[in-house]
Motif scaffolding. Structure first.
Motif, PDB file in Angstrom:
ATOM      1  N   TYR B 152       0.841  -1.175   0.000  1.00 43.40           N
ATOM      2  CA  TYR B 152       0.000   0.000   0.000  1.00 43.40           C
ATOM      3  C   TYR B 152       0.888   1.241   0.000  1.00 43.40           C
ATOM      4  CZ  TYR B 152      -3.374   3.379   1.640  1.00 43.40           C
ATOM      5  OH  TYR B 152      -4.149   4.483   1.773  1.00 43.40           O
ATOM      6  N   ALA B 161       3.059   2.711   3.103  1.00 43.52           N
ATOM      7  CA  ALA B 161       2.298   2.553   4.343  1.00 43.52           C
ATOM      8  C   ALA B 161       2.408   1.131   4.870  1.00 43.52           C
ATOM      9  CB  ALA B 161       0.832   2.916   4.108  1.00 43.52           C
ATOM     10  N   LEU B 223      -6.125   0.119 -11.279  1.00 41.86           N
ATOM     11  CA  LEU B 223      -7.393   0.568 -11.850  1.00 41.86           C
ATOM     12  C   LEU B 223      -7.137   1.808 -12.687  1.00 41.86           C
ATOM     13  CD1 LEU B 223     -10.079  -0.741 -11.248  1.00 41.86           C
ATOM     14  CD2 LEU B 223     -10.479   1.016  -9.537  1.00 41.86           C
ATOM     15  N   TYR B 230      -6.415   5.365 -11.257  1.00 42.66           N
ATOM     16  CA  TYR B 230      -7.340   5.761 -10.185  1.00 42.66           C
ATOM     17  C   TYR B 230      -6.522   5.815  -8.904  1.00 42.66           C
ATOM     18  CZ  TYR B 230     -10.962   5.066  -6.594  1.00 42.66           C
ATOM     19  OH  TYR B 230     -11.760   5.165  -5.488  1.00 42.66           O
ATOM     20  N   ARG B 231      -6.678   6.889  -8.164  1.00 43.28           N
ATOM     21  CA  ARG B 231      -5.968   6.989  -6.889  1.00 43.28           C
ATOM     22  C   ARG B 231      -6.965   7.176  -5.762  1.00 43.28           C
ATOM     23  NH1 ARG B 231      -0.947   6.714  -7.819  1.00 43.28           N
ATOM     24  NH2 ARG B 231      -0.027   7.498  -9.749  1.00 43.28           N
ATOM     25  N   GLY B 232      -6.735   6.442  -4.689  1.00 43.41           N
ATOM     26  CA  GLY B 232      -7.645   6.492  -3.555  1.00 43.41           C
ATOM     27  C   GLY B 232      -7.303   7.633  -2.608  1.00 43.41           C
ATOM     28  N   ALA B 233      -7.818   7.481  -1.386  1.00 41.82           N
ATOM     29  CA  ALA B 233      -7.733   8.566  -0.410  1.00 41.82           C
ATOM     30  C   ALA B 233      -6.287   8.993  -0.151  1.00 41.82           C
ATOM     31  CB  ALA B 233      -8.393   8.137   0.898  1.00 41.82           C
ATOM     32  N   ARG B 234      -5.392   8.037  -0.010  1.00 42.30           N
ATOM     33  CA  ARG B 234      -3.991   8.419   0.226  1.00 42.30           C
ATOM     34  C   ARG B 234      -3.228   8.288  -1.077  1.00 42.30           C
ATOM     35  NH1 ARG B 234      -0.982   6.167   5.489  1.00 42.30           N
ATOM     36  NH2 ARG B 234       0.831   7.236   4.609  1.00 42.30           N
ATOM     37  N   SER B 235      -3.948   8.458  -2.177  1.00 44.90           N
ATOM     38  CA  SER B 235      -3.387   8.392  -3.513  1.00 44.90           C
ATOM     39  C   SER B 235      -2.638   7.086  -3.738  1.00 44.90           C
ATOM     40  CB  SER B 235      -2.507   9.602  -3.815  1.00 44.90           C
ATOM     41  OG  SER B 235      -1.212   9.442  -3.323  1.00 44.90           O
ATOM     42  N   GLY B 236      -3.051   6.079  -3.014  1.00 41.32           N
ATOM     43  CA  GLY B 236      -2.467   4.765  -3.222  1.00 41.32           C
ATOM     44  C   GLY B 236      -3.336   3.984  -4.179  1.00 41.32           C
ATOM     45  N   GLY B 237      -2.992   2.736  -4.389  1.00 46.60           N
ATOM     46  CA  GLY B 237      -3.807   1.906  -5.250  1.00 46.60           C
ATOM     47  C   GLY B 237      -4.738   1.105  -4.383  1.00 46.60           C
ATOM     48  N   SER B 238      -4.847  -0.134  -4.695  1.00 45.72           N
ATOM     49  CA  SER B 238      -5.815  -0.985  -4.059  1.00 45.72           C
ATOM     50  C   SER B 238      -5.075  -2.120  -3.353  1.00 45.72           C
ATOM     51  CB  SER B 238      -6.719  -1.525  -5.155  1.00 45.72           C
ATOM     52  OG  SER B 238      -7.486  -2.573  -4.688  1.00 45.72           O
TER      53      SER B 238
END
Lengths: 400, 400
Positions: B152, B161, B223, B230-238
């Motif tokens: 992550y 992380a 993704l 696509y980047r999530g909340a902490r600009s990480g992946g999945s």
DNA sequence: GCACTTTATTCGCGAAATGAATAAAACAAT
DNA sequence: ATTGTTTTATTCATTTCGCGAATAAAGTGC
């Protein structure tokens, strides 16, 4: 589909903020949208010119000392007609009439089983119900209709590809209703509509990624990215409720077994509760709110078998939220819908399952909210989207 | 983060298309990007002026009859230095040197266990390995480094992380390497890097939504939406590989049980295969390609216990893809990575599970591709992203 | 040398957004 | 009453951006 021109997009943002935050002066709009006063003046001038907005005369001065030129608040003209929002349940139709500002003018629900109707008959019933509603409320000038329903809905082409409510597959519902009503019809997945409505009410949910899990008659997911609905390949939403979490679980309406829905939806809890109590099978597919409340009350009173039921449901909810966290890393997860009535019963096993399912770093990142949302938000969400589409058309018509 | 200005975004698209499709004439760029010749001329003039692009002299006329003014192809100047791409596995580091056009100049892999190193030691080893690689290849002017690893990864802040490869949590890897190397370092989840590289090679994957499931040492998901990660909340992946599909399944590296990874990853298959054969425990955490091939060969030869193993793995893969289909409704699903070597063994149970897991309307929508991708794509993906960041900085520097 | 074809550049325009100057509309103070 | 102060709104000139159309450039074919 077609990317909006810069002007159209600014226009949309302006109308959006006006619908959300009531009448606003030009400076206030500028602050909220991060636009220069010059740009706001320009945009509002054309909107006033087109008769979409009007200035508010009532100079009801806000409290406190007021100096300087008074603000002139702008708002939607009330000569622009109305929009009807509809939600179709199994044996119930919810209706709502709003004006062009999005203010609720009337709402009603009609008990009417829809499950076993043929496609044409269904559309006849819906069209009649909508027409009757408009007539009863005295809304002579309905400009558009927005309809939310469960299932896999292709919003762009107006087709219900699959729905547990409707018997049919690939039903061109929007076209059918447009023909009958003579007005544009927007159709949308109901969880998406709910997600949109919830995001209109809370600015936190309009930035970043928000996943709205709606638990009620079924389980649906609405996904928002930067306040706009995520749309998949056929511009539909998600059928997350039919992810099969357990290899051989209870029967689901989709024909499968062990779906998320088959544990969490009202029909599932009700069905299993009745088996436990050896009561006769339900007469309707969808239990009433009263009977659901009765089950919850019985569980809260300590009925061990029912507590087990909710414990299993909470576990499935935790797994479901865990999948969302691990897959999408959302900023916010919102659990909403009637199913939240039993959140106290679900929570222990929900949190345990979520803890098992997720990596701590990811889990701590997503803020999980339980929002006590009434079904009213469904029609609100879809009607707001229909209104926005109408704004878009108005802009187009003026250009032509 | 900061939204790119229109100019910057056009510039980026231009450089992207040049990297993907080699030297191109201005008209060709215009066709591919849907830009007017005037705009292309304008953009390329500044890029030529800044010394980022050069015109290609070699007028090697393409075949066929050629009339009219000859095309003048543009390409990257080869005086812009190099970028190093790195992938860190359990006991292996992959390295790649590319020029500013993204062309591979050198690649190498180093066997080096990283699992049990302290944070500082780990960063020392990585920095030394990168420096040595650059020196050996004679690349005096390395401008930036891109590093892909499992786990992550917060790309924006440059923090790992959590990772099964590294012992540490919340490791500020990018900053640590930047200090040691004196160059900007971009870090990225490895499945995201793979997804990006695959999308560079196939235009289909750059429109709509593409989910890339990488099966290999672990299981990762990248993704893409409209060709961008696509980047999530902490600009990480999945961390999709650590979705727990089975309540009480095999042990996973994350500490949980029944994760997707714990059935599909090389380490999982290898571990279970050895239990079946009563062979001694593996000496390394990650099995070699040879030993994986041996297991696959033995299964293909008809070993019933091993066939069971792959059958279970295929089922999990089908469930995993099913979740993606139901949740995200992607246009394309790409199964890639070394794990595809056994796709023939996985496919029957994969397809059966997928059929059970998904609603037909949704399943038929997503095109499922099995891409035979080498691990080379990992460094390629991350190095291309580092290059793109560099373009961005160049534009900024010039503006200042 | 002249027509023809394709590529590239130049030029002027229009859309969009903005900063700065200006105007407008009140109240406050003298 | 007049003047100043404060806040809101508009006007105007400017910049950025992209584009169509005209023009220039650089070859081939006859």
């Amino acid at each position: 589909m077609i990317p909006l021109s810069p002007r159209e997009s600014a226009r949309r943002r302006l109308l959006d903020v006006l619908r959300r935050e009531g009448p606003l002066a030009r400076v206030e709009i500028g602050q909220r949208l991060g636009m220069s006063p010059a740009s706001v003046s320009d945009l509002t001038a054309s909107l006033l010119d087109e008769g979409i907005l009007v200035t508010e005369e009532s100079g009801e001065h806000a409290s406190g000392l007021l100096r300087g030129r008074p603000k002139v608040r702008l708002f939607f003209a009330d000569t622009l007609g109305f929009v009807v929002g509809v939600w179709t349940g199994f044996n119930r139709i919810e209706l709502r009439l709003v004006d062009s500002a999005g203010r609720n003018r009337a709402s009603r629900h009609v008990e009417r089983p829809l499950r076993n109707l043929e496609a044409e008959e269904l559309m006849d019933v819906l069209a009649e119900t909508i027409t009757a509603f408009a007539a009863e409320t005295g809304a002579s000038d309905v400009k558009a209709v927005g309809l939310a329903c469960q299932g896999y809905v292709d919003t762009r082409d107006g087709i219900v590809a699959w729905s547990p409510v409707l018997g049919a597959r690939d039903l061109p519902l929007a076209a059918g209703l447009e023909r009958r009503l003579g007005k544009p019809v927007l159709i949308e997945n109901d969880a998406s509509a709910m997600a949109f409505a919830i995001a209109q009410r809370n600015p936190d949910f309009r930035s970043g990624r928000t996943a709205c899990l709606m638990v009620g008659d079924g389980v649906g997911l609405g996904l928002l990215v930067q306040g706009e609905l995520y749309r998949g390949a056929r511009s539909g939403g998600s059928e997350f409720g039919h992810v099969r979490l357990r290899r051989s679980g209870p029967q689901c309406r989709c024909g499968g077994r062990g779906c998320i829905e088959a544990y969490l939806a009202d029909y599932a809890l009700h069905r299993d509760a009745q088996l436990i109590d050896h009561r006769p099978a339900p007469t309707t597919l969808i239990p009433s709110e009263d009977s659901m409340e009765a089950i919850v009350a019985q569980a809260r009173a300590g009925d061990p078998a029912l507590l087990n039921l909710f414990q299993a449901a909470g576990e499935v909810l935790g797994d479901a939220v865990g999948i969302l966290v691990q897959t999408l890393e959302p900023d916010h997860i919102v659990i909403c819908g009637p199913g939240t009535r039993a959140m106290d019963l679900l929570r222990p096993s929900f949190e345990a399952a979520l803890a098992i399912q997720t990596i701590p770093e990811l889990r701590d990142l997503a803020a999980i909210h339980v929002v006590d949302s009434s079904m009213d938000l469904l029609t609100e969400g879809v009607v707001m989207q229909a209104l926005r589409e109408l704004d878009f058309d108005l802009a187009r018509l003026k250009a032509a």
